[in-house]
Write an enzyme that holds these catalytic residues in place. Structure first.
Site, PDB file in Angstrom:
ATOM      1  N   PHE A  75      63.830  39.383  -7.443  1.00 53.07           N
ATOM      2  CA  PHE A  75      62.941  38.283  -6.789  1.00 53.07           C
ATOM      3  C   PHE A  75      61.898  37.562  -7.750  1.00 53.07           C
ATOM      4  O   PHE A  75      61.720  36.272  -7.024  1.00 53.07           O
ATOM      5  CB  PHE A  75      62.398  39.050  -5.608  1.00 53.07           C
ATOM      6  CG  PHE A  75      63.285  39.573  -4.633  1.00 53.07           C
ATOM      7  CD1 PHE A  75      64.094  38.863  -3.990  1.00 53.07           C
ATOM      8  CD2 PHE A  75      63.183  40.995  -4.296  1.00 53.07           C
ATOM      9  CE1 PHE A  75      65.055  39.369  -2.896  1.00 53.07           C
ATOM     10  CE2 PHE A  75      64.009  41.626  -3.372  1.00 53.07           C
ATOM     11  CZ  PHE A  75      64.862  40.960  -2.821  1.00 53.07           C
ATOM     12  N   GLY A  76      61.459  38.018  -8.812  1.00 45.72           N
ATOM     13  CA  GLY A  76      60.704  37.306  -9.406  1.00 45.72           C
ATOM     14  C   GLY A  76      59.658  38.164 -10.267  1.00 45.72           C
ATOM     15  O   GLY A  76      60.152  39.525 -10.371  1.00 45.72           O
ATOM     16  N   ASP A 110      70.131  49.419  -1.229  1.00 44.99           N
ATOM     17  CA  ASP A 110      70.194  49.303  -2.777  1.00 44.99           C
ATOM     18  C   ASP A 110      69.352  50.374  -3.318  1.00 44.99           C
ATOM     19  O   ASP A 110      68.414  50.195  -4.305  1.00 44.99           O
ATOM     20  CB  ASP A 110      69.355  48.079  -2.975  1.00 44.99           C
ATOM     21  CG  ASP A 110      69.710  47.685  -4.447  1.00 44.99           C
ATOM     22  OD1 ASP A 110      70.381  47.996  -5.116  1.00 44.99           O
ATOM     23  OD2 ASP A 110      69.048  46.558  -4.741  1.00 44.99           O
TER      24      ASP A 110
END
Length: 640
Positions: free
Chosen positions: A394-395, A502
Site C-alpha cells: 500500500f505504500g 492474506d
C-alpha cells in the site's frame, strides 16, 4: 446375568485385515449390557442370534464417536461410528442416524467414569496402514480432532497420583487422581471478570492519552463504574477522579497472582529462558502461565557447580485431588504463593532454591486499545515521523510517535493503491478487534491525502525478515511457540467471523519480547493494484492459496487455514519461499492436482501432520483454528 440395555443389527468392519473389501463387512447382532458390548453371528431367516463373535468390556472403552463416511460408500454404510478401546477402533455401520445417535449417547453414558477417556479422536477411518484424516501411519497416534462432546457426555480425564514421593521432574506429564471425577456440567453463560461496582488493581501504569482518560498508577485500586465498552471501562480512583481506562491494564483485586512480582503473565518458555539468562543469577526464577490453560509453571535458572553458562529448568505446578498445590508431592500448599514462599527457603529437590525473582513486568505493558477512549480519527499534526520501516503493497510504513511520546507504526497509503472509502468503513469494525496476538489498529488520518493507518508498533519487525536474518539456532519449542501465537490470533478472528485473506509470514510482526502478532487482516480486499496474480480477475497470494481460491476465487476461514499451514512451513524453513522453483501458473496447476509442500528439516512428523491437515483438498475437511490451536498447544505441552 447382566441386564440387556440395547440390541441392534449393525454392519461391522473387520479389524484384522489391512485391505478392505465387501467380504470384510458383515452383519452382526450387537448387544449392549451392563458390563460389555457383545456381537453375534445372526440368522436372518430364524431371527435368532448364533455364535458369539466377540465382545468389548465397557471399562476398556476410551471413546465413542461418529466417523466420516468413506468416499463412494454404499447406502448401508452411510452412518458409521467407532468404539475405541485398548485394541484400537471397532467400526460399526448403523442403518440410520437416529439409531447411531441412540447407541453413541447410551455408550457414552455408561462409560463416562472410565479412566483414560480420550480427548481427541480420528474423524476418518484407519485404512491400509494410514489414518485417512491426518495421514499419520501409526495406528496408536493421538487423534487429530478435539472431542467436542467430552464435557457433555464424557467425564473429564481423571488425574492419577504419582507413586513416587520424589520431587517432580521438569515438565512432568499431566497428573490424574486415583479416583475418577464425576462428569462436569456443560459450561453455563456467566459474567466473566469484574462487573460495575467491583474493585480492580492496576497491573501497569497508564498515562492518559485523551481528555476523557483516567490515569492508572501501578498497584493502586480503582472502582469500576461502567462497562458499556468491553475495552474501555469508566472507573474512579481513590481520590474521586473519574475517567476511562484500558480494560487490559487492570485485574480484579481478588485475583491472586497478579500482585506478585515473580508472576509473569502471558510469558512462554523461550521468553522465560531468555529473560533468566539475561539476568544470569543462580536461583533466578519466575512463575508463568503453562501452555495448558489454567496451569502454571515455575522456571528456574541454576549455575550448579559454579558453571558460568547456567541452565534453565521448568516445573509444572501440580494439584492434588483435594485442590492443593505442589512441586514436590510431600510438600502440599493451599495456594501458589505459599508454595513459592516454601521453595524460596527450601529447594526440596528442585535444581535450586528460588533465590531471586526475575520479572519483565515493568517493560511488558500490553498495547492499549487505541490512543485513548473514543479516539478514532487521528490528527496528523500529532504524529512525528522518525524512520522508514519498509515499503509494503500500500505504500511506505514508518515508525513514529503520537503526541511525541507513544510509539506507533504509520502506513502512508499511496493514492490509487486502495479503495479508500470502503476501507475507512471497514476500519471502524477492525478497531474493535482486540487480541494479544493481533496488531492493534489505533486509528486513521483521513482528512488529507495520502491517508494514514496508525497501528501498534512492534520493534522486531516483519516475521519473514526476522526468520531469515535475526533468528539464530531456534529450538523446536521456540518455533512451535511462534505457530501457537498465530493460531490464537487467528482463532479469535475466526470467532469474530473475520477472514484474513492474506495470512503469511510477511503479514505477521514480532514484538520486543518475541510474541508474534498477525497484521493486515482483511486489507487485501481493498487492493487495487499489487504484485499478486489472478486467473479470474481477483487478486490473491497464489503461493498461500488453496485449490478453491486458485480455481474459483472462493475465500473462507478454511482458505485461511490453508495459508496458516504454509505459514507454519515458512517458520520451520526459517523463511524460505513456498514452491520456490515454480512460477504462479505452475503452482495453480500442480497444487490443484495434489502437489503439497515437503516436510521441512526442522519439523518432526507430528508438526508436519498438523501442516498437512491444513492442506486437505476439501475445505470442509480442514480443521478450524480453534482445533489447530488445541493441537499445537497439546504438542507444545508434550515437548516441554
Amino acid at each position: 446375568m447382566s441386564e440387556r440395555n440395547l440390541e441392534q443389527l449393525f454392519i461391522k468392519r473387520s479389524q484384522q485385515k489391512k485391505k478392505t473389501s465387501p467380504l470384510n463387512y458383515k452383519e452382526r447382532l450387537f448387544v449392549l449390557s451392563d458390563d460389555k458390548i457383545s456381537y453375534y453371528d445372526y440368522d436372518p431367516e430364524k431371527g435368532k442370534k448364533k455364535s458369539l463373535k466377540g465382545s468389548i468390556e465397557l471399562e476398556k472403552i476410551k471413546c465413542v464417536e461418529t466417523v466420516i463416511p468413506e468416499d463412494n460408500s454404499p447406502p448401508e454404510r452411510q452412518f458409521p461410528f467407532q468404539i475405541i478401546y485398548d485394541e484400537g477402533p471397532l467400526y460399526v455401520f448403523s442403518k440410520s442416524d437416529d439409531i447411531r445417535k441412540l447407541w453413541i449417547r447410551k455408550i457414552r453414558h455408561v462409560v463416562r467414569f472410565n479412566k483414560d477417556l480420550m480427548h481427541k479422536y480420528h474423524p476418518r477411518f484407519w485404512e491400509d496402514g494410514i489414518w485417512r484424516c491426518c495421514q499419520q501411519a501409526v495406528k496408536q497416534a493421538m487423534g487429530c480432532r478435539v472431542l467436542e462432546t467430552r464435557n457433555g457426555g464424557f467425564a473429564n480425564r481423571s488425574e492419577r497420583h504419582r507413586k513416587s514421593q520424589k520431587p517432580l521432574p521438569p515438565t512432568p506429564e499431566e497428573e490424574k487422581p486415583s479416583r475418577p471425577l464425576p462428569p462436569q456440567p456443560p459450561p453455563q453463560p456467566q459474567q466473566q471478570g469484574p462487573c460495575p461496582g467491583s474493585t480492580v488493581i492496576a497491573e501497569y501504569s497508564y498515562p492518559p492519552m485523551a481528555p476523557t482518560d483516567l490515569e492508572l498508577r501501578k498497584d493502586e485500586e480503582y472502582t469500576i463504574l461502567e462497562m458499556s465498552d468491553a475495552n474501555w471501562w469508566k472507573a474512579r480512583d481513590k481520590y474521586g477522579k473519574e475517567g476511562y481506562i484500558p480494560a487490559n491494564y487492570v485485574t480484579e483485586a481478588t485475583n491472586g497472582l497478579e500482585k506478585f512480582e515473580w508472576y509473569c503473565k502471558n510469558m512462554n518458555r523461550s521468553q522465560a529462558e531468555h529473560l533468566m539468562r539475561t539476568e544470569n543469577k543462580d536461583g533466578g526464577f519466575l512463575v508463568r502461565d503453562s501452555s495448558k490453560a489454567g496451569k502454571y509453571t515455575v522456571s528456574v535458572f541454576s549455575k550448579a557447580g559454579g558453571e558460568t553458562v547456567g541452565m534453565c529448568k521448568h516445573y509444572n505446578i501440580c494439584t492434588t485431588s483435594q485442590g492443593q498445590f505442589y512441586l514436590a508431592q510431600s510438600h502440599n500448599f493451599s495456594s501458589i504463593p505459599d508454595l513459592i514462599n516454601y521453595h524460596q527457603h527450601n529447594s526440596a529437590g528442585l535444581v535450586s532454591r528460588l533465590k531471586h525473582f526475575v520479572s519483565n513486568r515493568a517493560d511488558s505493558a500490553p498495547s492499549p486499545f487505541g490512543l485513548g477512549y473514543g479516539v478514532w480519527e487521528i490528527d496528523p499534526t500529532h504524529l512525528t515521523f522518525i524512520k522508514e520501516l519498509g515499503c509494503g503493497q500500500f505504500g511506505v510504513v514508518k515508525y513514529g510517535k503520537w503526541q511525541g511520546q507513544h510509539d506507533v507504526a504509520i502506513k502512508m497509503i499511496k493514492e490509487g493503491s486502495m479503495s479508500e472509502l470502503d476501507f475507512i468503513e471497514e476500519a471502524k469494525v477492525m478497531m474493535k478487534l482486540r487480541h494479544q496476538n493481533l496488531v492493534q489498529l489505533y486509528g486513521v488520518c483521513t482528512t488529507q491525502r495520502p491517508i494514514y493507518i496508525v497501528t501498534e508498533f512492534l520493534s522486531n519487525g516483519c516475521l519473514l525478515t526476522y526468520l531469515r536474518e535475526t533468528l539464530k539456532g531456534p529450538t523446536p519449542i521456540h518455533l512451535l511457540e511462534m505457530c501457537k501465537d498465530v493460531t490464537e490470533g487467528m482463532a479469535y478472528l475466526e470467532s469474530q467471523q473475520f477472514i484474513h485473506r492474506d495470512l503469511a509470514a510477511r503479514n505477521c510482526l514480532v514484538a520486543a519480547n518475541g510474541d508474534i502478532k498477525v497484521t493486515d487482516f482483511g486489507l487485501s480486499r481493498y487492493v487495487l493494484d499489487d504484485e499478486y496474480t489472478s486467473s479470474a480477475g481477483t487478486k490473491f497470494p497464489v503461493r498461500w492459496s488453496p485449490p478453491e481460491v486458485l480455481l474459483y476465487c472462493k475465500f473462507s476461514s478454511k482458505s485461511d487455514i490453508w495459508a496458516y499451514g504454509v505459514l507454519m512451513w515458512e517458520i520451520y524453513t526459517l523463511g524460505k519461499m513456498p514452491y520456490e522453483r515454480l512460477n504462479n501458473s505452475e503452482i495453480v496447476d500442480k497444487v490443484s492436482t495434489g502437489l503439497r509442500l515437503y516436510r521441512p528439516q526442522l519439523a518432526n512428523e507430528r508438526v508436519y501432520s498438523i501442516m498437512s491437515t491444513c492442506w486437505r483438498e476439501k475445505a470442509e475437511e480442514r480443521p478450524t483454528f480453534e482445533e489447530l490451536a488445541s493441537n499445537v498447544q497439546d504438542l507444545l505441552y508434550e515437548m516441554q
